[in-house]
Design an enzyme around this catalytic site. Structure first.
Site, short mmCIF file in Angstrom:
data_model
loop_
_atom_site.label_atom_id
_atom_site.label_comp_id
_atom_site.label_asym_id
_atom_site.label_seq_id
_atom_site.Cartn_x
_atom_site.Cartn_y
_atom_site.Cartn_z
N CYS A 129 23.32 9.19 -11.39
CA CYS A 129 23.06 9.09 -9.95
C CYS A 129 22.19 10.24 -9.50
O CYS A 129 21.75 11.07 -10.29
CB CYS A 129 24.38 9.12 -9.18
N CYS A 140 23.19 13.86 -10.37
CA CYS A 140 22.83 14.31 -11.72
C CYS A 140 21.37 14.75 -11.75
O CYS A 140 21.03 15.78 -12.33
CB CYS A 140 23.00 13.19 -12.75
N ASP A 190 31.00 -7.86 -43.77
CA ASP A 190 31.33 -6.76 -44.64
C ASP A 190 32.65 -6.20 -44.12
O ASP A 190 32.99 -6.44 -42.96
CB ASP A 190 30.20 -5.72 -44.54
N ASP A 195 27.19 -3.03 -42.35
CA ASP A 195 26.72 -1.73 -41.87
C ASP A 195 26.26 -0.80 -42.98
O ASP A 195 25.59 0.18 -42.72
CB ASP A 195 27.83 -1.03 -41.09
N ASP A 242 24.74 -2.99 -47.89
CA ASP A 242 24.58 -4.28 -47.22
C ASP A 242 23.14 -4.56 -46.88
O ASP A 242 22.79 -5.69 -46.55
CB ASP A 242 25.39 -4.31 -45.91
#
Lengths: 728, 53
Positions: free
Chosen positions: A30, A33, A438, A620, A624
């Site tokens: 916002c 910040c 996986d 991941d 793989d």
């Protein structure tokens, strides 16, 4: 971390004496910040300026060259409460940005042209051409030409260029009929105006460009936004390595600046950031991101270590190397190259529609011309009717039908935590009928968690947690986290073994089962948790064994059950049989294979493809990566190995598996909408083309039909946003 | 119809003015941070300390 950081890789020099750096800042939401960061940085001596971009969550800082060291800026931001990560704004970024700006510029010009030409056309339709001597009409047509010709010449360039490129490559794309339609419409209108005729199509040509540019701009912006986001994530995740210089100096260096042959230091508990061989030191390595195997492997000098693995117990010096022959990385790279080569080129829905559409339209126009000629009309009039057919069929709706759905669906998936890497991923996802998971890091969470907390007394857990706080070992961290301990007991770490301390006058130990002499107590725990790593707590009175394992993602069971309704499910893992069997049983998946090498995974996917299945691979690990490339379509979690992420068609964020189910559901719906939209534009053509062939299509009808069909398909595409209520 | 002699150029000029403004804004990066601009409008950094609310 006491080492100095070397950030020179990220520093730019926009002008003489000025240095600048781009940073990704997580957690700016916002105006407050923005103000905190900008003011806080400007207060620092030497800083010339700071500018936050809230949309892309980045900060650009400029300072007088030499006035301060770049790490000071990171420290300053950290002190302000905004951890920042340096970001190398690459050449790709600016090229994409330029393309987007250019499309927006073209869109602005086309919108200006369309407004003014419409202003003139509408007054003609409203009766301004009732003037018997047609002087006003001619004037308005010339004015339209004055606006439309330069507008089309500028705003049409993206289409003309792309069409020329396609023609040079002896192929057809959607831009060929678009360019042809626009050029013919304008050319014919000029001829008609010269002949003091009634019908000119300046408005249709410019409006067509405007609609198509709007679609292209939205498409481009969506792509850039998702890619920006992925780049931010990679900056935040970017690994650094402690590089050892000759003379013993150690400096934390971004991974981009590390070269093969460099020597890096990997301390206990750290993630290994490079591929290399161990020069010095002994340790256990958690290889789960590489092989899927959850049990740690011992390494000693000469052994290979891979980026993404975690060094568990001792410090290592690693000599960096790119893929050396005979290592796992080499094998994976070889398989990967072959998988990518064999990947069949996928023909997208829009391209298939184009291949069908372009010849049909051009043949129809030609037939119209010949038909009118045969029926005794002059060649000039026949030509005008034929060109009208081309204008009215101009693929305005067809050009929007697929991209509009893609933009809306990609946006909806993005909000649900899934980033698409390629545009065609959506269509390939929709076709998947088998999902191959996986196990390690995909079905399970990437970080280990204490599994048997329920069997352990609170006092023991608290003591173990306090001891664990003083160790960097990943298993110890899991215990510390589970105990919620805050105050460490002053303990000494025995490298490779564990920690020991004096607690209430008694010697207590937390560490490996062998070191705590807890083999007897460990056996039943190991039997109960076959995929867990064990550590033990030894006090003079008792021995407690902790099982630390990678838990399933919190919503894994629900998501698997959901996906299983429409898809077949398999688990292919590199981990041991008992560990995989346990997970498969928990999830109710009957088809699983364990102990697979990368080549075995590819073989299984090939077998599936041979049986006519289209597999979605979710994985991941480094192991793989070839399978991700070989599958029909693939998804990786954001915690995946870099090489796996690069192969995946999409990435999902967060701890939950839900984005995978969302991706399957939303993509199926998106594909349905794409087909629907193509039919809508086909129906539009079926109505409009006969009118054009018979010579009834006036510019007013063309303008109405064109905008009507474009708006229809766009509105239909918006439905891709709300694909069923998201399950919580 | 003589009114067209100045009305049409006027209409085109107004449109061109809008286009020029858009191109200027685009060139100067006005559309680069649409989210941040919304917040910057309500920040009162430009006021002296005691007038802020």
């Amino acid at each position: 971390m006491s080492e100095a950081q070397d950030l020179s890789l990220f520093v730019r020099h926009p002008s003489e004496g000025v240095a600048a750096m781009d940073l990704v800042v997580d957690g700016v939401f916002c105006g407050a910040c923005i103000a905190t960061i900008e003011k806080g940085l400007r207060r620092q001596d030497g800083v010339r300026g700071a500018r936050v971009n809230l949309a892309s969550k980045r900060v650009t800082v400029e300072w007088d060259d030499g006035a301060l060291e770049p790490p000071a800026i990171l420290e300053r931001l950290e002190a302000l409460g905004y951890p920042a990560f340096p970001f190398a704004s690459g050449a790709v970024d600016s090229v994409e940005m330029q393309a987007e700006k250019r499309l927006l510029r073209c869109l602005g010009v086309a919108a200006f042209g369309a407004m003014n030409v419409m202003l003139l056309s509408v007054s003609l339709w409203a009766g301004a051409d009732s003037d018997p001597n047609s002087a006003t009409r001619d004037l308005f047509h010339w004015l339209s030409a004055l606006v439309a010709l330069p507008t089309a010449a500028y705003a049409g360039l993206p289409f003309f260029e792309s069409a020329a490129k396609a023609l040079r490559a002896r192929s057809l794309n959607m831009d060929v009929p678009i360019s042809l339609g626009v050029v013919l419409a304008l050319g014919m209108s000029v001829v008609q105006t010269l002949a003091h005729e009634r019908d000119a199509y300046f408005d249709s040509a410019v409006m067509l460009l405007m609609f198509l540019l709007a679609g292209r701009f939205l498409d481009q912006r969506m792509r850039r936004r998702t890619r920006d986001f992925a780049l931010n994530l990679s900056a935040i995740r970017a690994d650094r390595a402690v590089k050892l210089f000759e003379g013993g100096e150690a400096r934390e260096t971004p991974i981009g600046a590390i070269r093969p042959g460099d020597l890096v230091l990997v301390r206990a508990g750290e993630r290994v950031a490079v591929d290399g061989t161990v020069e010095d030191g002994r340790s256990d390595i958690d290889q789960s991101l590489v092989t899927g195997e959850t049990a740690p492997t011992a390494v000693s000098p000469g052994a290979s270590v891979y980026a993404g693995t975690v060094n568990m117990s001792g410090a290592l010096r690693v000599r960096v190397q790119s893929a050396a022959s005979g290592t796992l990385l080499d094998e994976v790279n070889g398989l990967l190259v072959r998988a990518v080569e064999q990947r069949s080129s996928y023909v997208q829905l829009a391209d298939r529609a184009t291949r069908l559409y372009v010849p049909v339209v051009h043949v129809t126009a030609l037939a119209t011309f010949l038909g009118w000629l045969a029926l005794g009309a002059g060649w000039q009039q026949s030509l005008i009717v034929a060109i009208t057919v081309l204008i009215i069929t101009c693929p305005c709706a067809l050009g929007l039908a697929v991209p509009a759905v893609q933009v809306v669906a990609a946006g909806a998936l993005f909000r649900r935590g899934l980033i698409l890497n390629s545009g065609e991923a959506l269509e390939r996802l929709a076709e998947a009928d088998t999902v191959v998971f996986d196990k390690t890091g995909t079905l399970t969470q990437p970080r280990p968690t204490l599994a048997n907390a329920a069997d352990i007394e609170a006092a023991d857990l608290a003591l173990a947690g306090s001891l664990a706080l003083s160790s960097r070992h990943p298993l110890a961290r899991a215990v510390a986290e589970a105990s919620g301990a805050r105050e460490p007991i002053a303990a000494e770490e025995v490298p490779g073994q564990g920690v020991s301390a004096l607690h209430c006058g008694e010697r207590v130990r937390l560490g490996s089962v062998a070191w705590c002499e807890a083999e007897a107590e460990a056996a039943p725990v190991a039997a109960a948790w076959p995929d867990a790593s064990l550590i033990a707590l030894r006090t003079p009175e008792r021995v407690v064994v902790f099982a630390v394992r990678q838990l399933l993602r919190p919503d894994a069971s629900a998501v698997i059950a959901d996906v299983a309704r429409n898809h077949e499910i398999e688990i292919l893992s590199g981990d041991r049989e008992p560990a995989v069997a346990l997970v498969a049983r928990e999830l109710g998946v009957s088809r699983f294979e364990a102990g697979l090498k990368p080549a075995d995974k590819i073989a299984r996917l090939k077998a599936l493809a041979f049986a006519g299945k289209r597999a979605l691979m979710v994985g991941d690990g480094l192991n793989d990566a070839p399978a991700l490339a070989a599958a029909h379509v693939s998804i990786s979690p954001i915690s995946a190995a870099h090489i796996a992420q690069a192969q995946a068609d999409a990435l999902f964020l967060g701890e939950r598996l839900q984005p995978v189910a969302d991706a399957l559901r939303l993509s199926a719906r998106a594909r349905r909408l794409m087909v629907e939209n193509l039919w809508l534009s086909a129906i539009y053509n079926m109505v409009a083309v006969p009118l054009a062939i018979l010579g009834f299509a006036t510019p007013l009808i063309a303008a109405l039909a064109m905008s009507g069909s474009s708006i229809l398909v766009t509105v239909n595409a918006l439905r891709a946003r709300s694909a069923g209520a998201p399950r919580r | 119809m003589n009114v067209l002699v100045y009305l049409v150029p006027l209409a085109l000029a107004l449109g061109a003015l809008g286009l020029a403004a858009f191109l200027w804004a685009l060139k100067h990066g006005q559309f680069e941070d649409l989210d941040g601009a919304a917040w910057r409008a309500i920040s009162d950094d430009d006021l002296p300390e005691d007038e802020r609310h």
